[in-house]
Design a protein around this motif. Structure first.
Motif, mmCIF file in Angstrom:
data_model
loop_
_atom_site.group_PDB
_atom_site.id
_atom_site.type_symbol
_atom_site.label_atom_id
_atom_site.label_comp_id
_atom_site.label_asym_id
_atom_site.label_seq_id
_atom_site.Cartn_x
_atom_site.Cartn_y
_atom_site.Cartn_z
ATOM 1 N N PRO A 225 0.835 -1.215 0.000
ATOM 2 C CA PRO A 225 0.000 0.000 0.000
ATOM 3 C C PRO A 225 0.860 1.253 0.000
ATOM 4 C CG PRO A 225 0.014 -1.007 2.168
ATOM 5 C CD PRO A 225 0.735 -1.956 1.258
ATOM 6 N N TRP A 248 -12.679 -5.460 0.630
ATOM 7 C CA TRP A 248 -12.510 -4.316 -0.259
ATOM 8 C C TRP A 248 -13.670 -3.345 -0.067
ATOM 9 C CZ3 TRP A 248 -8.218 -2.959 -2.441
ATOM 10 C CH2 TRP A 248 -7.298 -3.913 -2.896
ATOM 11 N N GLU A 252 -10.044 0.728 -1.549
ATOM 12 C CA GLU A 252 -9.361 0.644 -0.261
ATOM 13 C C GLU A 252 -9.681 -0.686 0.401
ATOM 14 O OE1 GLU A 252 -10.896 3.913 1.940
ATOM 15 O OE2 GLU A 252 -10.288 5.417 0.461
ATOM 16 N N ARG A 269 -6.822 0.403 7.773
ATOM 17 C CA ARG A 269 -7.230 0.725 6.408
ATOM 18 C C ARG A 269 -5.972 0.877 5.565
ATOM 19 N NH1 ARG A 269 -12.377 1.383 5.716
ATOM 20 N NH2 ARG A 269 -13.165 2.048 3.688
ATOM 21 N N PHE A 271 -4.472 1.969 1.684
ATOM 22 C CA PHE A 271 -4.787 2.805 0.529
ATOM 23 C C PHE A 271 -3.715 2.636 -0.537
ATOM 24 C CE2 PHE A 271 -6.135 4.749 4.474
ATOM 25 C CZ PHE A 271 -7.434 5.170 4.244
#
Length: 273
Positions: A225, A248, A252, A269, A271
């Motif tokens: 990420p 998903w 994200e 989380r 990204f």
């Protein structure tokens, strides 16, 4: 009584340390996590094992943490835990990199919790390799009063579309404490953890849970990420059947850890740009 004005004098205080990322450290972390040792790029969040604060044993507190004062402010609350944080990844770390950690106290705030005052200290870390920025990290530390832990609160965590079991056994916690030079006794000293701190078992490290989840996100997406953030909600213990989960949500990934039948322990989380 907590003198917040005094503690806020620590804002802006900085510290730096350096360490070479050795192939042996990579191999030891991968062995602890039961993963194959990669070639080239080092595992995500291995920087948490690099250049830790080095404090003589005589200057440790009764819980195994460094005594109050020094780089971190001398908060007059007995229990200290890692409440959450965030990482922005600029370039991967590689075996034999010379890694420098620059740390700065960003903020000190006081809040009121269910068990009394909570003091939050935010620390910014810059992880550099040969002068180039590799990782930016925000670390949220919470200080709280001594209290007997109550039962876990919250509904049982859901099972994610992506779901794996992970090993949080005592030997794994001991090895991870050694890798990170973490003397906090709740991770390896069962009599202290149960009889003094009141937990039902050894406590699984927040950074270890973040490592499980961040690397899980990388495996699901097939690439690391660009940013990862997390927050600790409830403790996990070495006797738990622990799972890591993800769903998903657009582009994200929502991720979480949980014990079987228990609430979400850490939520995170990931990204991608």
């Amino acid at each position: 009584m907590i003198d917040l004005d005094h503690l806020r004098r620590w804002i802006g205080r900085s510290d730096s340390a350096q360490e070479r990322l050795s192939p042996d450290l990579i191999a030891r972390l991968c062995a602890t996590l039961d993963q194959p040792t990669p070639e080239g790029t080092a595992p995500l969040l291995i920087h948490l094992c690099l250049a830790p604060p080095v404090v003589p044993t005589a200057r440790l507190g009764p819980d195994g943490h460094p005594a109050r004062g020094g780089f971190l402010p001398p908060v007059a609350l007995p229990n200290r835990m890692w409440a959450g944080g965030a990482f922005t990844f600029h370039r991967p770390l590689k075996s034999s990199d010379n890694v420098t950690r620059h740390s700065t106290i960003r903020d000190v705030v006081l809040k009121e919790g269910r068990s009394g005052p909570l003091c939050f200290v935010t620390v910014d870390h810059r992880i550099e390799t040969d002068g180039a920025l590799a990782i930016e990290e925000r670390q949220d530390i919470v200080y709280r009063p001594a209290s007997r832990p109550g039962p876990r609160r919250g509904d049982p965590a859901p099972r994610g579309a992506f779901h794996e079991g992970v090993n949080g056994a005592a030997v794994v916690l001991f090895r991870y404490s050694a890798l990170t030079f973490n003397g906090h006794r709740i991770h390896y000293d069962r009599p202290h953890t149960v009889e003094v701190e009141g937990y039902p078992g050894l406590v699984v490290h927040g950074p270890l849970q973040a490592t499980w989840l961040c690397q899980f996100a990388e495996r699901i997406a097939g690439r690391a990420p660009a940013r990862f953030e997390f927050r600790a909600l409830s403790p996990l213990f070495d006797g738990d059947a622990i799972s890591i989960n993800a769903d998903w949500e657009g582009g994200e990934l929502a991720l979480w850890t949980a014990a079987e039948g228990g609430p979400i322990a850490m939520q995170a989380r990931a990204f991608w740009e």
